[in-house]
Design a protein around this motif. Structure first.
Motif, PDB file in Angstrom:
ATOM      1  N   TYR A  79       4.497  60.781   8.180  1.00  0.00           N
ATOM      2  CA  TYR A  79       4.662  60.446   6.769  1.00  0.00           C
ATOM      3  C   TYR A  79       6.082  60.768   6.344  1.00  0.00           C
ATOM      4  N   GLU A  80       6.495  60.139   5.251  1.00  0.00           N
ATOM      5  CA  GLU A  80       7.803  60.371   4.656  1.00  0.00           C
ATOM      6  C   GLU A  80       7.598  60.748   3.193  1.00  0.00           C
ATOM      7  N   ILE A  81       8.380  61.723   2.730  1.00  0.00           N
ATOM      8  CA  ILE A  81       8.300  62.143   1.335  1.00  0.00           C
ATOM      9  C   ILE A  81       9.671  61.958   0.703  1.00  0.00           C
ATOM     10  N   THR A  82       9.697  61.304  -0.443  1.00  0.00           N
ATOM     11  CA  THR A  82      10.926  61.124  -1.212  1.00  0.00           C
ATOM     12  C   THR A  82      10.884  62.069  -2.398  1.00  0.00           C
ATOM     13  N   VAL A  83      11.929  62.891  -2.528  1.00  0.00           N
ATOM     14  CA  VAL A  83      12.039  63.839  -3.633  1.00  0.00           C
ATOM     15  C   VAL A  83      13.033  63.256  -4.630  1.00  0.00           C
ATOM     16  N   GLU A  84      12.559  63.046  -5.859  1.00  0.00           N
ATOM     17  CA  GLU A  84      13.419  62.519  -6.906  1.00  0.00           C
ATOM     18  C   GLU A  84      13.443  63.486  -8.083  1.00  0.00           C
ATOM     19  N   TRP A  85      13.974  63.060  -9.195  1.00  0.00           N
ATOM     20  CA  TRP A  85      14.194  63.904 -10.358  1.00  0.00           C
ATOM     21  C   TRP A  85      12.909  64.543 -10.866  1.00  0.00           C
ATOM     22  N   ASP A  86      11.831  63.775 -11.004  1.00  0.00           N
ATOM     23  CA  ASP A  86      10.605  64.325 -11.586  1.00  0.00           C
ATOM     24  C   ASP A  86       9.348  63.975 -10.799  1.00  0.00           C
ATOM     25  N   LYS A  87       9.484  63.483  -9.575  1.00  0.00           N
ATOM     26  CA  LYS A  87       8.293  63.120  -8.803  1.00  0.00           C
ATOM     27  C   LYS A  87       8.547  63.194  -7.310  1.00  0.00           C
ATOM     28  N   LEU A  88       7.440  63.304  -6.590  1.00  0.00           N
ATOM     29  CA  LEU A  88       7.436  63.239  -5.131  1.00  0.00           C
ATOM     30  C   LEU A  88       6.628  62.006  -4.746  1.00  0.00           C
ATOM     31  N   THR A  89       7.130  61.232  -3.793  1.00  0.00           N
ATOM     32  CA  THR A  89       6.443  60.037  -3.327  1.00  0.00           C
ATOM     33  C   THR A  89       6.249  60.145  -1.820  1.00  0.00           C
ATOM     34  N   MET A  90       5.006  60.005  -1.361  1.00  0.00           N
ATOM     35  CA  MET A  90       4.697  60.076   0.067  1.00  0.00           C
ATOM     36  C   MET A  90       4.243  58.706   0.557  1.00  0.00           C
ATOM     37  N   ARG A  91       4.824  58.291   1.680  1.00  0.00           N
ATOM     38  CA  ARG A  91       4.419  57.049   2.328  1.00  0.00           C
ATOM     39  C   ARG A  91       3.759  57.402   3.658  1.00  0.00           C
ATOM     40  N   HIS A  92       2.497  56.981   3.817  1.00  0.00           N
ATOM     41  CA  HIS A  92       1.756  57.263   5.044  1.00  0.00           C
ATOM     42  C   HIS A  92       0.713  56.184   5.255  1.00  0.00           C
ATOM     43  N   SER A  93       0.562  55.732   6.458  1.00  0.00           N
ATOM     44  CA  SER A  93      -0.488  54.777   6.836  1.00  0.00           C
ATOM     45  C   SER A  93      -0.564  53.593   5.873  1.00  0.00           C
ATOM     46  N   ASN A  94       0.574  53.006   5.551  1.00  0.00           N
ATOM     47  CA  ASN A  94       0.656  51.870   4.618  1.00  0.00           C
ATOM     48  C   ASN A  94       0.103  52.200   3.243  1.00  0.00           C
ATOM     49  N   LYS A  95       0.171  53.468   2.854  1.00  0.00           N
ATOM     50  CA  LYS A  95      -0.284  53.919   1.543  1.00  0.00           C
ATOM     51  C   LYS A  95       0.836  54.694   0.875  1.00  0.00           C
ATOM     52  N   ILE A  96       0.787  54.742  -0.441  1.00  0.00           N
ATOM     53  CA  ILE A  96       1.777  55.492  -1.211  1.00  0.00           C
ATOM     54  C   ILE A  96       1.041  56.452  -2.136  1.00  0.00           C
ATOM     55  N   SER A  97       1.443  57.730  -2.090  1.00  0.00           N
ATOM     56  CA  SER A  97       0.891  58.755  -2.970  1.00  0.00           C
ATOM     57  C   SER A  97       2.030  59.339  -3.786  1.00  0.00           C
ATOM     58  N   GLU A  98       1.754  59.668  -5.028  1.00  0.00           N
ATOM     59  CA  GLU A  98       2.768  60.263  -5.884  1.00  0.00           C
ATOM     60  C   GLU A  98       2.200  61.468  -6.606  1.00  0.00           C
ATOM     61  N   THR A  99       3.084  62.406  -6.907  1.00  0.00           N
ATOM     62  CA  THR A  99       2.741  63.527  -7.762  1.00  0.00           C
ATOM     63  C   THR A  99       3.956  63.870  -8.597  1.00  0.00           C
ATOM     64  N   LYS A 100       3.706  64.369  -9.768  1.00  0.00           N
ATOM     65  CA  LYS A 100       4.784  64.736 -10.684  1.00  0.00           C
ATOM     66  C   LYS A 100       5.177  66.189 -10.472  1.00  0.00           C
ATOM     67  N   ILE A 101       6.459  66.469 -10.667  1.00  0.00           N
ATOM     68  CA  ILE A 101       6.971  67.833 -10.682  1.00  0.00           C
ATOM     69  C   ILE A 101       7.743  68.001 -11.983  1.00  0.00           C
ATOM     70  N   LEU A 102       8.036  69.231 -12.329  1.00  0.00           N
ATOM     71  CA  LEU A 102       8.828  69.462 -13.522  1.00  0.00           C
ATOM     72  C   LEU A 102      10.183  68.789 -13.353  1.00  0.00           C
ATOM     73  N   PRO A 103      10.717  68.194 -14.405  1.00  0.00           N
ATOM     74  CA  PRO A 103      12.060  67.591 -14.282  1.00  0.00           C
ATOM     75  C   PRO A 103      13.073  68.649 -13.866  1.00  0.00           C
ATOM     76  N   LEU A 104      13.736  68.403 -12.775  1.00  0.00           N
ATOM     77  CA  LEU A 104      14.645  69.382 -12.189  1.00  0.00           C
ATOM     78  C   LEU A 104      16.052  68.828 -12.087  1.00  0.00           C
ATOM     79  N   LYS A 105      16.980  69.735 -11.914  1.00  0.00           N
ATOM     80  CA  LYS A 105      18.337  69.334 -11.546  1.00  0.00           C
ATOM     81  C   LYS A 105      18.367  69.276 -10.022  1.00  0.00           C
TER      82      LYS A 105
END
Length: 131
Positions: A79-105
């Motif tokens: 799987y691959e996880i993309t870390v952005e400003w306010d969310k994490l996105t995981m790509r695995h097995s042709n699926k996408i999962s997301e979760t929110k995190i506190l807005p960070l620098k």
């Protein structure tokens, strides 16, 4: 079946009905097992994503200079996880999962891969860096 070796129509019909019921039960059982495996796989990936989000929020809530290591387990597949400003996105097995995190620098957009260990730290200027 009578004494002469003939099979009655009722006997053939009952065997046919039993075969239809048995094949229906097999199909239902296979679908249930496949569904359970799919749910288990999704839950395992979701736990990894939530654990990473929790650790990033923990590093952010502590003072500057705080850091923590995280190992992304590869036992559940690639799987691959993309870390952005306010969310994490995981790509695995042709699926996408997301979760929110506190807005960070966050100093930049990060790509994290399964099977690797990463250091998450908070710099002196308050930014989150993942190496």
């Amino acid at each position: 079946m009578d004494d002469k070796g003939f099979i009655s129509i009722e006997y053939l019909f009952s065997i046919f009905i039993l075969l239809i019921i048995a094949s229906g039960l097999l199909f239902f059982t296979q679908a249930t097992i496949e569904s359970n495996n799919n749910i288990e796989n999704n839950v395992e990936h979701r736990l990894v994503l939530d654990n990473l989000a929790s650790l990033i929020n923990q590093v952010n809530s502590h003072g500057e200079g705080y850091s923590a290591y995280i190992h992304l387990d590869s036992g559940i597949g690639y799987y691959e996880i993309t870390v952005e400003w306010d969310k994490l996105t995981m790509r695995h097995s042709n699926k996408i999962s997301e979760t929110k995190i506190l807005p960070l620098k966050i100093s930049s957009k990060y790509e994290l891969y399964s099977g690797r260990t990463y250091l998450i730290s908070k710099t002196e200027d308050g930014k989150i860096v993942i190496t």
